[in-house]
Design a protein around this motif. Sequence first.
Motif, short mmCIF file in Angstrom:
data_model
loop_
_atom_site.label_atom_id
_atom_site.label_comp_id
_atom_site.label_asym_id
_atom_site.label_seq_id
_atom_site.Cartn_x
_atom_site.Cartn_y
_atom_site.Cartn_z
N ALA A 6 -84.45 -84.64 27.70
CA ALA A 6 -83.69 -84.74 28.95
C ALA A 6 -84.55 -85.31 30.08
CB ALA A 6 -83.15 -83.38 29.35
N SER A 7 -83.96 -86.21 30.86
CA SER A 7 -84.60 -86.65 32.10
C SER A 7 -84.03 -85.87 33.28
CB SER A 7 -84.40 -88.15 32.30
OG SER A 7 -83.04 -88.50 32.25
N LEU A 8 -82.75 -85.48 33.18
CA LEU A 8 -82.09 -84.69 34.22
C LEU A 8 -81.37 -83.53 33.55
CD1 LEU A 8 -81.07 -84.30 37.18
CD2 LEU A 8 -79.14 -85.78 36.58
N VAL A 9 -81.70 -82.31 33.97
CA VAL A 9 -81.04 -81.11 33.46
C VAL A 9 -80.14 -80.55 34.55
CG1 VAL A 9 -81.36 -78.75 32.61
CG2 VAL A 9 -82.94 -80.57 31.89
N VAL A 10 -78.86 -80.46 34.25
CA VAL A 10 -77.88 -79.93 35.20
C VAL A 10 -77.51 -78.52 34.76
CG1 VAL A 10 -75.61 -80.22 36.25
CG2 VAL A 10 -76.98 -82.23 35.69
N VAL A 11 -77.93 -77.54 35.55
CA VAL A 11 -77.61 -76.14 35.25
C VAL A 11 -76.26 -75.86 35.89
CG1 VAL A 11 -78.40 -73.75 35.37
CG2 VAL A 11 -80.07 -75.61 35.23
N ASN A 12 -75.22 -75.89 35.09
CA ASN A 12 -73.84 -75.86 35.56
C ASN A 12 -73.26 -74.44 35.51
OD1 ASN A 12 -71.52 -77.19 36.52
ND2 ASN A 12 -70.66 -77.33 34.47
N LYS A 13 -72.11 -74.27 36.12
CA LYS A 13 -71.34 -73.02 36.11
C LYS A 13 -72.11 -71.87 36.77
CE LYS A 13 -68.56 -74.20 32.07
NZ LYS A 13 -67.99 -73.75 30.79
N LEU A 14 -72.85 -72.19 37.82
CA LEU A 14 -73.59 -71.14 38.52
C LEU A 14 -72.68 -70.14 39.21
CD1 LEU A 14 -76.53 -73.23 39.96
CD2 LEU A 14 -76.72 -71.33 38.37
N ASP A 15 -71.44 -70.55 39.45
CA ASP A 15 -70.50 -69.63 40.08
C ASP A 15 -70.13 -68.47 39.17
OD1 ASP A 15 -69.33 -71.68 38.52
OD2 ASP A 15 -67.36 -71.25 39.35
N ARG A 16 -70.46 -68.56 37.89
CA ARG A 16 -70.14 -67.48 36.95
C ARG A 16 -71.25 -66.43 36.88
NH1 ARG A 16 -66.82 -70.22 31.92
NH2 ARG A 16 -65.45 -71.53 33.21
#
Length: 335
Positions: free
Chosen positions: A146-156
């Motif tokens: 990975a060059s960019l890691v998107v940590v998604n769904k932080l609202d959960r």
Amino acid sequence: MRAVPVIALTGYLGAGKTTLLNHVLRAPDARIGVVINDFGELNVDAALVTGQVDEPASIAGGCICCLPDDGALDVALEKLADPKLNLDAIIVEASGLADPVAISRIIRFSGVDNVRPGGIVDVIDAAMHFDTVDRGGSAPARYGAASLVVVNKLDRIPGDGRGAALERIEARVRERNPDAHIVGAVGGRIDPALLYDSAGAGEPVGQLSFRELLIEDQHHHVHADSVTVTGSGGVDPGALVDLLEQRPAGVYRLKGTVAVRYRARTRGYVVNVVGTSIHVSTADRAPAVNGLVAIGTSFDTDEVRAQMANALRPAEGAVSAAGLRRLQRYRQLSI
């Protein structure tokens, strides 16, 4: 011809990569080509496919990294890289089972002209990641690609636990990849400027940077930062390559056109850096004005500007042949 960046969008099943793709496709004035395994299996917004997505290409085979060696991906990329389409980027959305390491190799060694690697974006489900992808032991190999890691769904994740969750994910990613750029997101809402340049500058979109999530208001959204530095005259190729190889902290992308001096000659080069991937091509002519743009999140603007200005400083005295060889090596690797 301008090389079109090919961006691989990866992520475990349910991480939110299709949501991120649909969000990016809504950027005003963006012209994006999309390659997916099967239109029927992935919920790409139909209105966006028929509207802003130019010449979408479907690939049979179930998983891009498992395609038979028949050039199927190259055929799709060649179609989308047609200069007549004038695309800003091509996004390859991989199956949830696809291996980011294999996809990275497939794109890097594609035989298609007029394309360049645009980064590997790996989407992580912040709430379920350690139940599905990383269950302990050695850090998964996918982190290394990975060059960019998107940590998604932080609202959960409850607000007071987000910082700890992000720190834990970052620590695991860093075991395999000290250079990955990490950002947090809700609903896949990252700033498209992190991925590509578009002809129009639309409304900014919300994004949670890693640093802001840890030390600022948990609900504060930030956007991609950018710094532009210009200059004139032929620069030292060694100083330029130093900047490309050692991006300032917080910078994810670097791009620009620069006149490079060696002995009595000056030649123009186009440079594009995404993470640790460096692409260099020759320009039709040396530019009258050199220009570099840095794009990233939560960086020290003054420090980034100073480092870029140093790389663009006109060369004085004899220029080392070693610096030119380093630059030419990247040019050869970029062909």
